[in-house]
Design an enzyme around this catalytic site. Structure first.
Site, mmCIF file in Angstrom:
data_model
loop_
_atom_site.group_PDB
_atom_site.id
_atom_site.type_symbol
_atom_site.label_atom_id
_atom_site.label_comp_id
_atom_site.label_asym_id
_atom_site.label_seq_id
_atom_site.Cartn_x
_atom_site.Cartn_y
_atom_site.Cartn_z
ATOM 1 C CG ASP A 34 -2.109 0.870 1.112
ATOM 2 O OD1 ASP A 34 -2.292 1.474 0.040
ATOM 3 O OD2 ASP A 34 -2.861 0.978 2.096
ATOM 4 C CG ASN A 82 -7.522 -2.540 -5.887
ATOM 5 O OD1 ASN A 82 -6.607 -3.331 -5.694
ATOM 6 N ND2 ASN A 82 -7.809 -1.586 -5.012
HETATM 7 C C1 FPP Z 1 -2.133 0.178 -3.283
HETATM 8 O O1 FPP Z 1 -1.574 1.461 -3.239
HETATM 9 C C2 FPP Z 1 -1.532 -0.552 -4.383
HETATM 10 C C3 FPP Z 1 -2.222 -1.170 -5.373
HETATM 11 C C4 FPP Z 1 -3.682 -1.206 -5.462
HETATM 12 C C5 FPP Z 1 -1.514 -1.823 -6.479
HETATM 13 C C6 FPP Z 1 -0.328 -2.597 -6.069
HETATM 14 C C7 FPP Z 1 0.451 -2.944 -7.253
HETATM 15 C C8 FPP Z 1 1.791 -2.939 -7.318
HETATM 16 C C9 FPP Z 1 2.634 -2.645 -6.160
HETATM 17 C C10 FPP Z 1 2.478 -3.313 -8.532
HETATM 18 C C11 FPP Z 1 2.133 -4.727 -8.860
HETATM 19 C C12 FPP Z 1 3.109 -5.332 -9.667
HETATM 20 C C13 FPP Z 1 2.904 -6.475 -10.339
HETATM 21 C C14 FPP Z 1 4.037 -7.127 -10.912
HETATM 22 C C15 FPP Z 1 1.577 -7.071 -10.538
HETATM 23 P P1 FPP Z 1 -2.547 2.693 -3.452
HETATM 24 O O2 FPP Z 1 -2.599 3.010 -4.889
HETATM 25 O O3 FPP Z 1 -3.869 2.397 -2.825
HETATM 26 O O4 FPP Z 1 -1.793 3.801 -2.653
HETATM 27 P P2 FPP Z 1 -2.465 4.999 -1.858
HETATM 28 O O5 FPP Z 1 -3.235 4.389 -0.722
HETATM 29 O O6 FPP Z 1 -1.296 5.793 -1.395
HETATM 30 O O7 FPP Z 1 -3.346 5.737 -2.825
#
Ligand code: FPP
Length: 255
Positions: A34, A82
């Site tokens: 996250d 998501n």
């Molecule tokens: C949450 O951070 C993250 C996600 C929903 C996506 C996670 C994906 C990756 C780390 C890359 C995946 C890589 C592969 C190879 C599949 P957020 O966007 O919710 O962060 P925030 O809470 O700060 O907005």
């Protein structure tokens, strides 16, 4: 040297980077990655730049877990919730597996990593499903570490799916409802054959499970850090593992 679970620890590198913390390491580490969006926002970048940086952390964390001798790693890459994100962000996230495996597959194969996917991959775009298929094919005979990517994964949906499978068995007369126990139930979960996570890590300061492995993590140790996922690294992981090794796990009993 074999660790407690029969897995060979990698020999230490000269700079000590490969060195795992002493003690009984988790057999299965699961991570809620996250903070990509906030990481990007702080730099005045679009959210997708955060996801791209997060992808690099995925590579580093797989390497570190493998070097430390962790047999199984599960990464929460895309939840069933998501899909509510803006279309462009979802599209980008669905392209990331393609980019990631294109650049990483050779190293993963060299390391003997077996890649698995949990979640309903049939609902992913065709190109993402194709990446899933190719990756499974390339790594299916590997006998090293297992890395699970949770893609379109939701813990409740997984449990409901397992209940459906059990109900079908009962209706077909294959299973006596009174004979159902936790082990027979867990056969129908996507993590079947893997140990339950011993340690769940969540980055970015949020302190919740967000529908991640809700059955499997029943007795997991939880570790939270304020570090945003793109900034998470080997040292952070080592810190989580060190703290884990110091915890006394009682599973409801007495030590
Ligand atoms: C949450 O951070 C993250 C996600 C929903 C996506 C996670 C994906 C990756 C780390 C890359 C995946 C890589 C592969 C190879 C599949 P957020 O966007 O919710 O962060 P925030 O809470 O700060 O907005």
């Amino acid at each position: 040297m074999l660790n407690l679970f029969g897995r060979r620890r990698k020999s230490a590198s000269a700079d000590g980077q490969n060195e795992a913390p002493q003690g009984e390491l988790p057999r299965h580490v699961a991570i809620i990655m996250d903070g990509n969006g906030r990481w990007a926002h702080r730099r005045g970048l679009p959210r997708i730049a955060g996801h791209h940086a997060g992808m690099k952390t995925v590579r580093e964390v797989i390497r570190a877990c493998d070097d430390f001798g962790i047999p199984c790693l599960t990464l929460y890459a895309f939840s069933t919730e998501n899909w509510k994100r803006p279309e462009g962000e979802v599209e980008y996230l669905m392209r990331l597996p393609e980019e990631f495996f294109r650049s990483e597959i050779d190293e993963l194969v060299d390391r003997g990593v077996q890649v698995r996917f949990i979640g309903d991959t049939t609902k992913l775009p065709t190109h993402t499903q194709e990446t899933v298929r190719r990756t499974l094919e390339r790594t299916k005979t590997n006998d090293g570490m297992t890395v699970n990517f949770a893609l379109n994964y939701g813990g409740r949906a997984e449990v409901v799916e397992a209940v459906r499978a059990v109900a079908r068995e009962v209706a077909a007369g294959v299973l006596d409802a009174d004979a159902l126990d936790e082990d027979k139930f867990a056969i129908h979960l996507s993590t079947h054959g893997l140990p339950d996570p011993d340690l769940v890590i969540r980055t970015s300061g949020e302190v919740r499970l967000s529908n991640f492995l809700i059955w499997q993590a029943a007795y997991a140790e939880l570790w939270f850090t304020d570090v945003l996922w793109p900034d998470f690294d080997r040292d952070q992981l080592r810190q989580a593992l060190t703290e884990y090794t110091g915890r006394m796990r009682r599973f409801g009993g007495l030590k």
